[in-house]
Design an enzyme around this catalytic site. Structure first.
Site, PDB file in Angstrom:
ATOM      1  N   ASN A  61      33.753  52.315  49.692  1.00 45.94           N
ATOM      2  CA  ASN A  61      34.992  52.123  48.969  1.00 45.94           C
ATOM      3  C   ASN A  61      35.917  53.243  49.541  1.00 45.94           C
ATOM      4  O   ASN A  61      35.709  54.376  49.859  1.00 45.94           O
ATOM      5  CB  ASN A  61      34.621  52.554  47.324  1.00 45.94           C
ATOM      6  CG  ASN A  61      33.816  53.604  46.953  1.00 45.94           C
ATOM      7  OD1 ASN A  61      33.219  54.032  47.669  1.00 45.94           O
ATOM      8  ND2 ASN A  61      34.243  54.128  45.605  1.00 45.94           N
ATOM      9  N   GLU A  63      39.462  54.864  48.077  1.00 43.41           N
ATOM     10  CA  GLU A  63      40.379  54.911  46.839  1.00 43.41           C
ATOM     11  C   GLU A  63      41.627  55.241  47.252  1.00 43.41           C
ATOM     12  O   GLU A  63      41.977  55.853  48.343  1.00 43.41           O
ATOM     13  CB  GLU A  63      39.825  55.786  45.855  1.00 43.41           C
ATOM     14  CG  GLU A  63      38.529  55.231  45.302  1.00 43.41           C
ATOM     15  CD  GLU A  63      37.813  55.885  44.240  1.00 43.41           C
ATOM     16  OE1 GLU A  63      38.330  57.189  44.014  1.00 43.41           O
ATOM     17  OE2 GLU A  63      36.922  55.548  43.579  1.00 43.41           O
ATOM     18  N   CYS A  72      37.114  48.227  47.171  1.00 44.32           N
ATOM     19  CA  CYS A  72      35.459  48.294  46.979  1.00 44.32           C
ATOM     20  C   CYS A  72      34.759  48.319  48.546  1.00 44.32           C
ATOM     21  O   CYS A  72      35.059  47.886  49.613  1.00 44.32           O
ATOM     22  CB  CYS A  72      34.965  47.237  46.196  1.00 44.32           C
ATOM     23  SG  CYS A  72      35.523  47.234  44.543  1.00 44.32           S
ATOM     24  N   GLU A  74      32.167  46.635  49.209  1.00 46.04           N
ATOM     25  CA  GLU A  74      31.675  45.345  49.649  1.00 46.04           C
ATOM     26  C   GLU A  74      32.793  44.627  50.559  1.00 46.04           C
ATOM     27  O   GLU A  74      32.824  44.140  51.552  1.00 46.04           O
ATOM     28  CB  GLU A  74      31.321  44.476  48.771  1.00 46.04           C
ATOM     29  CG  GLU A  74      30.167  44.947  47.856  1.00 46.04           C
ATOM     30  CD  GLU A  74      30.437  46.096  46.492  1.00 46.04           C
ATOM     31  OE1 GLU A  74      31.589  46.830  46.485  1.00 46.04           O
ATOM     32  OE2 GLU A  74      29.607  45.957  45.644  1.00 46.04           O
ATOM     33  N   CYS A 111      31.604  43.868  41.909  1.00 45.71           N
ATOM     34  CA  CYS A 111      32.450  43.531  40.918  1.00 45.71           C
ATOM     35  C   CYS A 111      33.162  42.292  41.211  1.00 45.71           C
ATOM     36  O   CYS A 111      32.824  41.537  42.021  1.00 45.71           O
ATOM     37  CB  CYS A 111      33.722  44.490  40.862  1.00 45.71           C
ATOM     38  SG  CYS A 111      35.062  43.958  42.311  1.00 45.71           S
ATOM     39  N   CYS A 114      35.021  41.096  44.348  1.00 44.97           N
ATOM     40  CA  CYS A 114      34.124  41.164  45.661  1.00 44.97           C
ATOM     41  C   CYS A 114      33.333  39.813  45.401  1.00 44.97           C
ATOM     42  O   CYS A 114      32.959  39.384  46.516  1.00 44.97           O
ATOM     43  CB  CYS A 114      33.280  42.410  45.491  1.00 44.97           C
ATOM     44  SG  CYS A 114      34.070  43.906  45.980  1.00 44.97           S
TER      45      CYS A 114
HETATM   46  N1  THU Z   1      33.158  50.081  43.658  1.00 46.17           N
HETATM   47  C1  THU Z   1      32.828  49.534  44.603  1.00 46.17           C
HETATM   48  O1  THU Z   1      33.142  50.040  45.807  1.00 46.17           O
HETATM   49  N2  THU Z   1      31.861  48.503  44.714  1.00 46.17           N
HETATM   50  C2  THU Z   1      31.313  47.767  43.664  1.00 46.17           C
HETATM   51  O2  THU Z   1      30.396  46.972  43.453  1.00 46.17           O
HETATM   52  C3  THU Z   1      31.614  48.739  42.016  1.00 46.17           C
HETATM   53  C4  THU Z   1      32.910  49.704  42.230  1.00 46.17           C
HETATM   54  C5  THU Z   1      33.964  51.059  43.525  1.00 46.17           C
HETATM   55  C6  THU Z   1      35.340  50.976  43.107  1.00 46.17           C
HETATM   56  C7  THU Z   1      35.769  52.218  43.032  1.00 46.17           C
HETATM   57  O3  THU Z   1      36.447  53.161  44.048  1.00 46.17           O
HETATM   58  C8  THU Z   1      34.659  52.997  42.406  1.00 46.17           C
HETATM   59  O4  THU Z   1      33.705  52.186  42.695  1.00 46.17           O
HETATM   60  C9  THU Z   1      34.669  53.292  40.898  1.00 46.17           C
HETATM   61  O5  THU Z   1      34.698  51.869  40.229  1.00 46.17           O
END
Ligand code: THU
Length: 160
Positions: A61, A63, A72, A74, A111, A114
């Site tokens: 991920n 941010e 994310c 994925e 999520c 994704c």
């Molecule tokens: N996140 C992912 O990268 N993948 C997931 O399946 C769930 C959430 C990330 C998004 C954000 O950067 C952090 O996790 C918290 O939500």
């Protein structure tokens, strides 16, 4: 009136019960959490994809101070794989997350956004993507495909 009951099959394996390639994929997902850029949530997610030629592609991920601009793990991995290797099917995805000094004891499930992207990968390549979700309880939750996790989903068939 009619009622439709939708069922989803999830198989829970121990890490040792996984195949060698699945273990490699899980290890790669865990390892790539360390490259996540997650200064806001501190929740570091790793995704590893198995391509049909055996290549493993990882993503984590990323941010941003403007929160919705991040991505994310994925989708970072899927979009990289599809942009670099559009002729390769994605056969499997492993996901792991590192938070507060350890890998999570709860599975990390992709999520909704994704899931939607992975659903389209399945229809684009006409091939299921096996989803492996790691927990630090020596459990790997496995779904046979993303479509099995998304009953009544929206896809390109709606345009027909
Ligand atoms: N996140 C992912 O990268 N993948 C997931 O399946 C769930 C959430 C990330 C998004 C954000 O950067 C952090 O996790 C918290 O939500």
């Amino acid at each position: 009136m009619k009622q439709i009951n939708l069922t989803t099959k999830i198989t829970v394996y121990s890490y040792e019960e996984c195949t060698d390639i699945e273990k490699k994929l899980i290890d790669a997902a865990k390892q790539t959490t360390s490259n996540a850029y997650a200064p806001y949530s501190k929740f570091k997610v790793g995704a590893a994809l198995l391509l049909s030629d055996g290549k493993i592609i990882t993503g984590n991920n990323q941010e941003n101070a403007a929160y919705p601009s991040g991505l994310c793990a994925e989708r970072t991995a899927v979009f990289y794989a599809n942009s670099q290797f559009p002729d390769q099917k994605i056969e499997a995805l492993a996901v792991a997350a590192y938070y507060n000094g350890d890998f999570t004891s709860e599975l990390v499930s992709p999520c909704g956004s994704c899931r939607q992207v992975l659903l389209e990968v399945e229809s684009r390549y006409q091939s299921p993507v096996k989803i492996l979700m790691y927990t630090n309880q020596n459990e790997v939750y496995v779904a046979d495909s993303m479509s099995s996790l998304m009953p009544l989903s929206f896809d390109e068939k709606a345009f027909k």
